[in-house]
Design an enzyme around this catalytic site. Structure first.
Site, PDB file in Angstrom:
ATOM      1  N   THR A 190       0.812  -1.216   0.000  1.00  0.00           N
ATOM      2  CA  THR A 190       0.000   0.000   0.000  1.00  0.00           C
ATOM      3  C   THR A 190       0.847   1.269   0.000  1.00  0.00           C
ATOM      4  OG1 THR A 190      -1.662  -1.201   1.260  1.00  0.00           O
ATOM      5  CG2 THR A 190      -1.853   1.193   1.246  1.00  0.00           C
ATOM      6  N   ASP A 198      -8.398   2.842  -2.532  1.00  0.00           N
ATOM      7  CA  ASP A 198      -9.116   2.786  -1.250  1.00  0.00           C
ATOM      8  C   ASP A 198      -9.352   4.197  -0.731  1.00  0.00           C
ATOM      9  OD1 ASP A 198     -10.127   2.323   1.243  1.00  0.00           O
ATOM     10  OD2 ASP A 198      -8.390   1.233   2.013  1.00  0.00           O
ATOM     11  N   GLU A 207     -12.300   0.410  -2.985  1.00  0.00           N
ATOM     12  CA  GLU A 207     -12.656   0.097  -1.601  1.00  0.00           C
ATOM     13  C   GLU A 207     -13.305   1.275  -0.897  1.00  0.00           C
ATOM     14  OE1 GLU A 207      -9.018  -1.767   0.118  1.00  0.00           O
ATOM     15  OE2 GLU A 207     -10.322  -1.957   1.880  1.00  0.00           O
ATOM     16  N   ASP A 225     -15.523  -1.893   3.319  1.00  0.00           N
ATOM     17  CA  ASP A 225     -14.541  -2.181   4.370  1.00  0.00           C
ATOM     18  C   ASP A 225     -15.125  -1.693   5.704  1.00  0.00           C
ATOM     19  OD1 ASP A 225     -12.422  -2.621   6.016  1.00  0.00           O
ATOM     20  OD2 ASP A 225     -11.072  -1.153   5.100  1.00  0.00           O
ATOM     21  N   LYS A 236     -11.536  -8.036   7.776  1.00  0.00           N
ATOM     22  CA  LYS A 236     -10.334  -7.889   8.596  1.00  0.00           C
ATOM     23  C   LYS A 236     -10.617  -8.543   9.931  1.00  0.00           C
ATOM     24  CE  LYS A 236      -8.848  -3.601   6.447  1.00  0.00           C
ATOM     25  NZ  LYS A 236      -8.911  -2.122   6.493  1.00  0.00           N
ATOM     26  N   CYS A 241      -5.862  -5.683   6.690  1.00  0.00           N
ATOM     27  CA  CYS A 241      -5.239  -5.643   8.019  1.00  0.00           C
ATOM     28  C   CYS A 241      -5.319  -4.240   8.588  1.00  0.00           C
ATOM     29  CB  CYS A 241      -3.797  -6.124   7.931  1.00  0.00           C
ATOM     30  SG  CYS A 241      -2.821  -5.236   6.688  1.00  0.00           S
ATOM     31  N   ASP A 296      -0.199  -6.481   4.401  1.00  0.00           N
ATOM     32  CA  ASP A 296       1.120  -5.861   4.275  1.00  0.00           C
ATOM     33  C   ASP A 296       1.518  -5.022   5.467  1.00  0.00           C
ATOM     34  OD1 ASP A 296      -0.763  -3.879   3.887  1.00  0.00           O
ATOM     35  OD2 ASP A 296       0.328  -2.880   2.280  1.00  0.00           O
TER      36      ASP A 296
END
Lengths: 342, 342
Positions: free
Chosen positions: B133, B187, B215, B240, B264, B291, B318
């Site tokens: 990211t 995102d 996202e 998300d 997540k 995450c 990541d």
């Protein structure tokens, strides 16, 4: 650990007494036993048991799936069971085989690691209480059988209905007299129209019958009718034949058509059964677990799932109690309505 | 086997570089390590990692949950993990703790029986590929970082957007030049209005940017807005922040509001994550796994779940690559974008 062999075997059982539901009468049951053997000799067992009027499966066609299942499984690693489950999703025409094979895989996986299947599923309970079922009979026979079951210690009794509203009302209302402390599941196996179903269930309510669940009142594809019954029934209404797959479960939930879903491994396999548990819990829909014509070997599958997940409010795991078996093959103890693991 | 002790420990990490998303900037991360120890000394490990702007949790409050978790777990049988999961559902204010504790339980359960957690989850894969990211940066820094990540072997790159439509379009479109074979996740972390989101994503489409997922374009509670973006975006749109619990998942599915759900563990815990997997699969909704600020110890939780279930189309695991860790504590190998178990 690789899968070395897979074998299917037809087994034949007689019922102690002919068993009638709104869809037909059964006097015998032919199941398929599935054994999955690993390279080290570990064996996992499953049983496929189908009722033609429910799922369209015959024992002959189930048995013929042996070749396909061998092709899918032999040489594969048991530790990759999710991969195997994904491939077994193709057994959509034979959910009973899917169920038996998926359970046999988990059984082998668990044996390999020294876990009991119900622990693998979460170990929530090690004691269950099931109902016992009375088929469609005339009034007198219904009452005789309800009384016998009640005296055997069952406090939850399932009565098959769905042939004739008036007779069915009388059969259930009068059952109270011979089983005063019992509560009842009434199961129409699609036998009513939506309006008949509402007439039936409201009559039971007027007579203060203690009904736990009203199962599959209407035709399996009539989701709108099911919804009508749900919102006009004072008691919880369950989908049984309307829900085989997890997609079916999602649909009846989206349409707000039921209070309860009856999961049967033989309709869904283990994989979709697990999915339906999660979907129903997210929607706050209660769960029932039922059976087809499983012997003690096959009912064990549902017992481990029900005990391990602890997800089921209503248990209808009594098929093995109606079959003549030469040898009891469960890894549980049956004491009247109680099923004890360990 | 009974649970003997539970301990929580605060651990502090610095990011290699400050990390900015539409909701704020992070320079450090404080996580809670959870250890569950059985009577025979077997230890299960988990890590709670929360971002205040996402979930409202602070490390201090997470740490204070130690007492409650001890009360729930100590003296209980690890083999009854489903019972424990049911009790842990009360940790609704601290999903990150729920996640760490549930994983620590499964970790201990698996160790006790000699299973790897990813095998317990189904063993579908033992190799994963993650994206990496880039936060919200000016155009030049964005391109420098995208190029660096691309040269490190990542073929999937996530770019944080949601501050300014025009700048964000330019940042993503120009990233193609420095990472020509990459595909992108964009995102917005709720940063756009529904109309801005559609303007943004349609511009990327006109410029033929290869976008895997868009996202959380809009405010988490704006499900109608999310649905509007979904049906006006040529690329898959993911929830998300809109989906923490399994109930949230069921709702966005009922409302047909998304193509993808980003699971997540820190939002859902293991139990609701499993449920969301099943719900999404029933609805044919694709899954992403993401995450918060997990170290190598915490990211391991998502790696085992993702590998075992094989359920995720998009992987964004990541966080551990951005934190300064004294010691690598995963039970996996990291080779550029590849995560290898075993």
């Amino acid at each position: 650990m690789k899968i070395k062999s897979v074998s299917f075997k037809k087994v034949f059982y007689e019922y102690f007494e002919p068993f009638t539901i709104s869809l037909g009468t059964h006097e015998e049951q032919e199941n398929i036993e599935v054994c999955v053997e690993l390279e080290d000799g570990t064996q996992g067992w499953g049983e496929a048991s189908a009722l033609f009027v429910i799922s369209g499966e015959t024992p002959e066609m189930l048995h013929k799936m042996e070749v396909t299942v061998k092709d899918i499984l032999i040489g594969k690693e048991i530790e990759r069971y999710q991969d195997l489950f994904n491939m077994l999703q193709n057994l959509r025409a034979t959910p009973a085989v899917k169920a038996a094979v998926e359970f046999a895989l988990i059984d082998a996986f668990c044996k390999r690691f020294g876990i009991k299947p119900y622990q693998f599923f979460g170990g929530a309970k090690d004691r269950l209480e099931t109902d016992k079922t009375v088929g469609i009979e005339d009034l007198k026979t219904t009452l005789t059988k309800v009384e016998r079951i009640y005296k055997d210690g069952f406090k939850k009794i399932k009565i098959k209905v769905g042939r004739d509203v008036k007779t069915d009302i009388e059969r259930v209302v009068r059952s109270k007299e011979v089983a005063p402390e019992a509560s009842f599941v009434v199961d129409a196996n699609q036998g009513f129209t939506p309006k008949e179903a509402v007439e039936f269930i409201q009559a039971l309510h007027r007579e203060s019958v203690s009904v736990d669940v009203f199962e599959q009142p209407v035709f399996r594809y009539d989701i709108e009718g099911l919804k009508f019954v749900r919102w006009n029934s004072p008691y919880p209404v369950a989908a049984d034949e309307s829900v085989f797959t997890k997609q079916d479960a999602l649909r009846v939930i989206k349409e707000e058509a039921v209070d309860v879903i009856n999961i049967k491994l033989m309709k869904s396999g283990l994989s979709d059964a697990m999915a339906i548990i999660h979907i129903a819990q997210a929607a706050n829909i209660k769960l029932m677990i039922g059976c087809m014509g499983e012997s003690s070997l096959g009912i064990r599958q549902s017992i481990h799932l029900a005990a391990g997940t602890g997800a089921f409010t209503y248990l209808d795991l009594d098929s093995h109690l109606s079959l003549k078996e030469e040898k009891f093959r469960g890894d549980f103890k049956q004491e009247g309505p109680f099923i004890i693991l360990n």
